[in-house]
Every structure is written in C-alpha cells, then in structure tokens.
Scaffold this motif. Sequence first.
Motif, PDB file in Angstrom:
ATOM      1  N   PRO A 163       0.988  -0.505  -0.480  1.00  0.00           N
ATOM      2  CA  PRO A 163      -0.417   0.110   0.216  1.00  0.00           C
ATOM      3  C   PRO A 163       0.508   1.114  -0.048  1.00  0.00           C
ATOM      4  O   PRO A 163       2.032   1.690   0.768  1.00  0.00           O
ATOM      5  N   CYS A 164       0.157   2.298  -0.439  1.00  0.00           N
ATOM      6  CA  CYS A 164       1.013   3.839  -0.477  1.00  0.00           C
ATOM      7  C   CYS A 164       1.340   4.025   0.989  1.00  0.00           C
ATOM      8  O   CYS A 164       2.667   3.855   0.706  1.00  0.00           O
ATOM      9  N   VAL A 165       0.793   3.599   1.794  1.00  0.00           N
ATOM     10  CA  VAL A 165       1.089   4.264   3.446  1.00  0.00           C
ATOM     11  C   VAL A 165       0.498   2.984   3.665  1.00  0.00           C
ATOM     12  O   VAL A 165      -0.732   2.250   3.497  1.00  0.00           O
ATOM     13  N   ILE A 166       1.439   3.453   5.640  1.00  0.00           N
ATOM     14  CA  ILE A 166       0.737   2.296   6.770  1.00  0.00           C
ATOM     15  C   ILE A 166      -0.587   3.235   6.587  1.00  0.00           C
ATOM     16  O   ILE A 166      -0.585   4.348   7.718  1.00  0.00           O
ATOM     17  N   GLU A 167      -1.683   2.461   7.063  1.00  0.00           N
ATOM     18  CA  GLU A 167      -3.310   2.984   7.082  1.00  0.00           C
ATOM     19  C   GLU A 167      -2.722   2.260   8.541  1.00  0.00           C
ATOM     20  O   GLU A 167      -3.772   3.103   9.047  1.00  0.00           O
ATOM     21  N   ASN A 168      -2.588   1.022   9.219  1.00  0.00           N
ATOM     22  CA  ASN A 168      -2.913   0.399  10.230  1.00  0.00           C
ATOM     23  C   ASN A 168      -2.414  -0.993   9.926  1.00  0.00           C
ATOM     24  O   ASN A 168      -1.985  -0.939   9.573  1.00  0.00           O
TER      25      ASN A 168
ATOM     26  N   ASP B 243       8.026   2.230 -12.000  1.00  0.00           N
ATOM     27  CA  ASP B 243       6.717   2.169 -10.617  1.00  0.00           C
ATOM     28  C   ASP B 243       5.485   2.521 -12.067  1.00  0.00           C
ATOM     29  O   ASP B 243       5.568   3.553 -11.454  1.00  0.00           O
ATOM     30  N   ALA B 244       5.003   1.507 -12.004  1.00  0.00           N
ATOM     31  CA  ALA B 244       3.845   1.245 -13.094  1.00  0.00           C
ATOM     32  C   ALA B 244       3.019   2.556 -12.098  1.00  0.00           C
ATOM     33  O   ALA B 244       1.931   2.882 -13.320  1.00  0.00           O
ATOM     34  N   THR B 245       2.797   2.121 -11.108  1.00  0.00           N
ATOM     35  CA  THR B 245       1.230   2.752 -10.603  1.00  0.00           C
ATOM     36  C   THR B 245       1.725   4.568  -9.804  1.00  0.00           C
ATOM     37  O   THR B 245       0.758   4.844 -10.487  1.00  0.00           O
ATOM     38  N   HIS B 246       2.798   5.430  -9.862  1.00  0.00           N
ATOM     39  CA  HIS B 246       2.818   6.200  -9.591  1.00  0.00           C
ATOM     40  C   HIS B 246       2.690   6.955 -11.085  1.00  0.00           C
ATOM     41  O   HIS B 246       2.572   8.197 -10.934  1.00  0.00           O
ATOM     42  N   SER B 247       3.140   6.283 -11.822  1.00  0.00           N
ATOM     43  CA  SER B 247       3.820   6.396 -13.371  1.00  0.00           C
ATOM     44  C   SER B 247       2.348   6.915 -13.959  1.00  0.00           C
ATOM     45  O   SER B 247       2.266   7.593 -15.064  1.00  0.00           O
ATOM     46  N   VAL B 248       1.014   6.923 -13.465  1.00  0.00           N
ATOM     47  CA  VAL B 248       0.078   7.388 -13.820  1.00  0.00           C
ATOM     48  C   VAL B 248      -0.853   7.913 -13.163  1.00  0.00           C
ATOM     49  O   VAL B 248      -2.389   8.063 -13.196  1.00  0.00           O
ATOM     50  N   GLN B 249      -0.266   7.872 -11.730  1.00  0.00           N
ATOM     51  CA  GLN B 249      -0.962  10.004 -10.760  1.00  0.00           C
ATOM     52  C   GLN B 249      -1.190  10.621 -11.214  1.00  0.00           C
ATOM     53  O   GLN B 249      -0.236  11.150 -12.830  1.00  0.00           O
TER      54      GLN B 249
ATOM     55  N   PRO C  20      -9.050  -0.343  -3.558  1.00  0.00           N
ATOM     56  CA  PRO C  20      -8.213   0.405  -4.022  1.00  0.00           C
ATOM     57  C   PRO C  20      -9.374   2.472  -3.537  1.00  0.00           C
ATOM     58  O   PRO C  20      -8.582   3.817  -3.288  1.00  0.00           O
ATOM     59  N   ASP C  21     -10.127   1.975  -3.939  1.00  0.00           N
ATOM     60  CA  ASP C  21     -11.189   3.122  -4.055  1.00  0.00           C
ATOM     61  C   ASP C  21     -11.396   3.701  -2.776  1.00  0.00           C
ATOM     62  O   ASP C  21     -11.535   5.323  -2.644  1.00  0.00           O
ATOM     63  N   LYS C  22     -10.883   3.115  -1.340  1.00  0.00           N
ATOM     64  CA  LYS C  22     -11.590   3.302  -0.772  1.00  0.00           C
ATOM     65  C   LYS C  22      -9.757   3.847   0.385  1.00  0.00           C
ATOM     66  O   LYS C  22      -9.750   3.771   2.153  1.00  0.00           O
ATOM     67  N   ALA C  23      -8.624   3.295  -0.329  1.00  0.00           N
ATOM     68  CA  ALA C  23      -7.056   3.868   0.414  1.00  0.00           C
ATOM     69  C   ALA C  23      -7.329   4.819   0.592  1.00  0.00           C
ATOM     70  O   ALA C  23      -7.416   6.189   0.172  1.00  0.00           O
TER      71      ALA C  23
ATOM     72  N   SER D 295      -3.407   2.610  -7.435  1.00  0.00           N
ATOM     73  CA  SER D 295      -3.337   1.024  -6.771  1.00  0.00           C
ATOM     74  C   SER D 295      -4.360   0.715  -7.671  1.00  0.00           C
ATOM     75  O   SER D 295      -5.503   0.365  -7.850  1.00  0.00           O
ATOM     76  N   LEU D 296      -3.298  -0.938  -8.015  1.00  0.00           N
ATOM     77  CA  LEU D 296      -3.539  -2.131  -8.438  1.00  0.00           C
ATOM     78  C   LEU D 296      -4.963  -2.682  -6.345  1.00  0.00           C
ATOM     79  O   LEU D 296      -4.473  -2.807  -5.881  1.00  0.00           O
TER      80      LEU D 296
END
Length: 273
Positions: A25-30, A197-203, A242-245, A252-253
Amino acid sequence: MTNTFSIGNNMNVGMGAPLLLIAGPCVIENEEKTLEIAERIQGIVRDMDVNFVFKASFDKANRTSIDSFRGPGLEQGLAILGKVKSRLGAPVISDVHSPDQVGPASEVLDILQIPAFLCRQTDLLVAAGDSGKPVNVKKGQFAGPWDMKHVTGKVMSTGNERIMLTERGSSFGYNNLVVDFRNFSIMSDLGFPVVFDATHSVQMPGGLGSCSGGDRSYVPLLARAAVAAGVDGVFFEVHTDPDKALCDGPNSLTLEMLESILPQLLAIRKAAF
C-alpha cells in the motif's frame, strides 16, 4: 554492465537476478490492514519467479494538502514494518525524507527509498549511503535520466554502490505524467538496476484538487512495456480496496489485478531475455 547486489534474505537485484517486485500500500493505514496486504501479496507470488520486497510508507511527507493522511509516523510505522518483516521473512522498503530518519529506519528497513521530489537532496542521499543499506532513488518528475549520474555520485561518495534507480514518469504540463521509455536504457547504462514504478506513473499529481488522481487501468499496459524494455524490477502500489485507500487510491492496483498481471510480465521477460 548493470551492477548486481544483494538486497537481503539472499535476494539479488540486477543482471541475471529474478524480476524484483516492490509492492504494498502507498501508506501504512494501520497494522491489521498492512499485515493483511503483505500476506496476500506473498501468497500471490509464492510460486512465481520473483523477488518480493514489501513497501509501505510510514510517513507521506509530500501529500497535496495539509489535511491529507500521512501515516502513523516514524516510530509506529517502523514497528509495523518490523512485524511484516518478521512474519513474512520478506525484505521491507520505505521512504526516508530527512537525514535524521535514516538511522532508525536503517535498523528495520532492508532498502532505503528516496522520494522523487527529494532525489537531489545531497544531505539525505549521503546519509542514506552512509547507512550501508541498498538505496532506491526515485527519479524526480522534473529530472532527466542523465541527471541521475550526479544523484548516484552523491550516494557513491560514501563508498556505497548498492543503488537502484526508479522511473516514475515525467511532468507533462499540469497534473499529468508521461513515461519516456528511453529512460530505462539511459539509466541502466549508468550501471545500476532500474525499476519501473507503474502505479505512480499513472498518477495525476494534484489532479483532484486537494489530492492526486490517477487511472489504474493503464498500469498493466505500461508495466508490460517496461518489462519488454528490460527493467530489473517493477513497483506497484496495491490495496484490498483502492477506492477507499487513504493515499493514492486512484492509481493503486487491486490484489486481483496484481495476480493477473504478474504472469504476463514473467512471460514477456522470458520471451524477451
């Protein structure tokens, strides 16, 4: 020739090594969500010829808005990453944003990551190099691939040559990134493993006003092309929903997308190389 080196747990990255997968995940949520995602990714790759490194940020210091979720912070975040490492037996990577974070981070992390916006910060690069840990530097959206010669020179000034370079797209007007596939060859010629970095490249940075947007539907296309171009590793942000990340959800995938794309990448790699 591309430098090949160990990144922990008898894993190598570079020429002749299995495809490196940096994912999480992009960030540690918990703690619970982080461990769940890590375990599910490990389950997906268990029988695949990939070297898996788990990624999650303990702090996202470059979020668009002051109100954006940044993560649990250094101490709690490293404790969670330590649990992931212990439970999975997999190496872990996370961003460091300042020289004072390098010491405590290097006690837990197997690879230190330099965020794209900070790729020219000399004190940070030198501190990361001094740690003796492998250093993954993301090429700035504003930087040319040839500029990374000077970036790697700062890290190497410490005697540390365990460096990876990550392509994550270049700024193309406002709120948009494009990938120049020549960059993979140019950075590889510097002698270091190259990651895409495929996911940040579509940011779409700041594309939603108070946060970044993106379009994950293009991730498989770009990743396939990058592997065909010869990258040593791929980087995906992955989330159960991802839609709730809380960070970078649009690019995100899902876990299902990751499971679908990896066999394609390995088949392309085998056919091409």
